[in-house]
Design an enzyme around this catalytic site. Structure first.
Site, PDB file in Angstrom:
ATOM      1  N   LEU A  18       0.864  -1.195   0.000  1.00 47.40           N
ATOM      2  CA  LEU A  18       0.000   0.000   0.000  1.00 47.40           C
ATOM      3  C   LEU A  18       0.891   1.232   0.000  1.00 47.40           C
ATOM      4  CD1 LEU A  18      -2.919   0.747   2.470  1.00 47.40           C
ATOM      5  CD2 LEU A  18      -0.845   2.120   2.608  1.00 47.40           C
ATOM      6  N   ASN A  19       0.541   2.240  -0.831  1.00 44.42           N
ATOM      7  CA  ASN A  19       1.135   3.568  -0.597  1.00 44.42           C
ATOM      8  C   ASN A  19       0.049   4.633  -0.510  1.00 44.42           C
ATOM      9  OD1 ASN A  19       1.799   2.837  -3.546  1.00 44.42           O
ATOM     10  ND2 ASN A  19       2.391   4.939  -3.661  1.00 44.42           N
ATOM     11  N   ASP A  20       0.088   5.684  -1.285  1.00 43.69           N
ATOM     12  CA  ASP A  20      -0.692   6.895  -0.997  1.00 43.69           C
ATOM     13  C   ASP A  20      -2.199   6.684  -0.771  1.00 43.69           C
ATOM     14  OD1 ASP A  20       1.710   7.494  -2.175  1.00 43.69           O
ATOM     15  OD2 ASP A  20       0.886   8.698  -3.784  1.00 43.69           O
ATOM     16  N   SER A  81      -1.860   8.130  -8.313  1.00 41.61           N
ATOM     17  CA  SER A  81      -2.658   8.827  -7.295  1.00 41.61           C
ATOM     18  C   SER A  81      -3.629   9.849  -7.880  1.00 41.61           C
ATOM     19  CB  SER A  81      -1.745   9.516  -6.301  1.00 41.61           C
ATOM     20  OG  SER A  81      -1.213   8.542  -5.445  1.00 41.61           O
ATOM     21  N   GLU A 201       5.229  16.151  -5.459  1.00 45.19           N
ATOM     22  CA  GLU A 201       4.186  15.143  -5.669  1.00 45.19           C
ATOM     23  C   GLU A 201       2.983  15.453  -4.777  1.00 45.19           C
ATOM     24  OE1 GLU A 201       6.426  11.378  -4.872  1.00 45.19           O
ATOM     25  OE2 GLU A 201       6.196  11.045  -7.017  1.00 45.19           O
TER      26      GLU A 201
HETATM   27  C1  FRU Z   1       3.790   9.234  -4.248  1.00 41.53           C
HETATM   28  C2  FRU Z   1       3.659   8.689  -5.662  1.00 41.53           C
HETATM   29  C3  FRU Z   1       2.756   9.557  -6.503  1.00 41.53           C
HETATM   30  C4  FRU Z   1       2.277   8.595  -7.554  1.00 41.53           C
HETATM   31  C5  FRU Z   1       2.131   7.324  -6.751  1.00 41.53           C
HETATM   32  C6  FRU Z   1       2.431   6.057  -7.489  1.00 41.53           C
HETATM   33  O1  FRU Z   1       4.146   8.242  -3.317  1.00 41.53           O
HETATM   34  O2  FRU Z   1       4.941   8.554  -6.242  1.00 41.53           O
HETATM   35  O3  FRU Z   1       3.366  10.708  -7.033  1.00 41.53           O
HETATM   36  O4  FRU Z   1       1.079   8.996  -8.134  1.00 41.53           O
HETATM   37  O5  FRU Z   1       3.022   7.428  -5.657  1.00 41.53           O
HETATM   38  O6  FRU Z   1       2.136   4.949  -6.664  1.00 41.53           O
END
Ligand code: FRU
Length: 439
Positions: A18-20, A81, A201
């Site tokens: 999981l990220n953003d 994102s 970002e």
């Molecule tokens: C930030 C990012 C965003 C991008 C997404 C890809 O963590 O690099 O800029 O949209 O993660 O997972």
């Protein structure tokens, strides 16, 4: 017996990476939290999709599955994102479709596509056809190929979108677009500030009590002892009159790419990725098939002098039970999740799980690991404050978040305790302890 590192209060992926946080919204009587998801790869190696959580309480959300994944040329290398707004009984989602062209490219100035894609949903789960509303050829000439992470909002009957970007001469900036119908978008300005890295970002623009803020996640800022200590940063500018007073949102190890939204009662709520794509430290859950989580939902308010204050949403207070005092110098153990509150009158130290110290040394608040099994490469993070009047520490099964001085400074970290119960020893302060969930 293996220690349970699955969180009780924080959003995690069902498995994988999981990220953003994405598309934060309240729609059809429910909160919706989408997230950058790499299913099947704890190291984030599968193409990014959007996973979906929803529910009536932000602290009790149910995983609903994958709702967006690469299906067209314009998002073939990742559904990146983006954000969501509610309009005419539909959820409108805007995200970045990431494209890496085949060939010998640097993927910075050439070879990368970053498309803004619009979809709608009647229930937050089933998505309409994808419509590309902006392509690289629509961005100003001074932009490199790195333009992404649309955040959309409505102001005075007009729709606005902010996008994060890297200029061709390697400066972070944001682009502003506007629209009357959510379909056609017109560029109207770019804003930046000197000395804040090569790429911004995940931008977010919002107002609280009439004060405007621009939050961004800059890449490429040089680290200092007590500022910009992580690989990449996240913070906000005051945006009433140009961009001023950049302030980091979190001084711990694990925080990036936050997004805010307005709850139905008017609260501005922030969720961040409690993670960092950084080689210097790791997460012990990777061999178990999953990695990363979100921060707690944090309500944003503005202090008298115009700074953002972040505090756990009040829904967390309703989970408190079995309160007790822990006197300075006494050690006790607790099962996560629990919270520790202190009102120190000078220097103090709270030691957790025999290897993570949080305290104030007269100049700095600090989080310091002395046991690498607990910290997995994390060492020390500092935040300069003049005094520590109060703190609230939320300890979950594998994270610690501390809200200091009414939420003016926040420090977050993952940690990997080696036993189910976490030992706590406070020196220089008494603690009020609350259980937040049953063991
Ligand atoms: C930030 C990012 C965003 C991008 C997404 C890809 O963590 O690099 O800029 O949209 O993660 O997972």
């Amino acid at each position: 017996m293996r220690v349970n590192w699955h969180q009780k209060l924080h959003i995690e992926p069902p498995e994988g990476w999981l990220n953003d946080p994405n598309g934060l919204s309240y729609f059809n009587g429910k909160y919706h939290v989408y997230f950058q998801y790499s299913p099947g790869s704890a190291e984030g190696k599968t193409p990014r999709c959007w996973g979906h959580y929803s529910g009536k309480s932000l602290l009790d959300l149910t995983y609903e599955g994958i709702v967006l994944q690469p299906t067209i040329h314009e998002d073939k290398d990742g559904v990146y994102s983006g954000s969501a707004v509610v309009w005419n009984s539909l959820l409108h989602i805007f995200y970045t479709g990431n494209v890496k062209e085949e060939g010998d490219y640097d993927y910075i100035y050439h070879g990368r596509g970053a498309n803004v894609i619009h979809v709608t949903s009647k229930d937050g789960q089933a998505m309409s056809e994808k419509q590309v509303v902006l392509r690289n050829s629509d961005y100003p000439d001074f932009c490199s190929c790195h333009v992404r992470d649309p955040k959309v909002w409505r102001q005075n009957d007009t729709w606005y979108m902010v996008l994060g970007a890297r200029t061709r001469d390697d400066k972070g900036c944001v682009l502003f677009y506007r629209s009357n119908d959510l379909k056609t978008w017109d560029y109207f300005c770019c804003t930046s500030a000197e000395g804040y890295g090569y790429m911004w970002e995940c931008p977010d623009y919002f107002k609280i009590n009439g004060h405007a803020f621009l939050s961004v996640s800059p890449q490429g800022m040089a680290s200092e002892t007590d500022r910009y200590q992580n690989l990449y940063q996240s913070g906000y500018f005051r945006a009433d009159d140009g961009l001023t007073d950049f302030t980091e949102l979190d001084m711990g190890f694990d925080f990036y790419a936050p997004q805010t939204f307005e709850a139905p009662d008017g609260r501005r709520i922030l969720l961040g990725w409690m993670g960092m794509d950084c080689k210097d430290y790791q997460n012990a859950t990777v061999p178990l098939g999953w990695q990363h989580c979100m921060t707690l939902p944090r309500v944003l308010t503005v202090s008298g002098d115009g700074h953002l204050l972040q505090n756990p949403i009040r829904e967390l207070d309703a989970l408190r039970h079995d309160g007790q005092q822990l006197q300075a110098g006494t050690r006790a153990t607790f099962s996560p999740a629990f919270e520790l509150n202190g009102k120190p009158e000078g220097d103090f130290k709270v030691s957790l799980a025999g290897g993570l110290a949080f305290g104030y040394d007269g100049n700095y608040m600090y989080l310091k690991f002395s046991n690498d099994r607990l910290g997995c490469g994390r060492t020390v993070r500092r935040a300069r404050v003049d005094e520590c009047r109060d703190f609230r520490m939320i300890v979950d099964c594998s994270s610690v978040e501390v809200y200091i001085n009414g939420g003016r400074t926040v420090m977050s970290t993952r940690f990997y305790p080696q036993s189910e119960k976490v030992s706590v020893l406070a020196e220089g302060t008494t603690l009020e302890v609350w259980q937040l969930t049953s063991a």
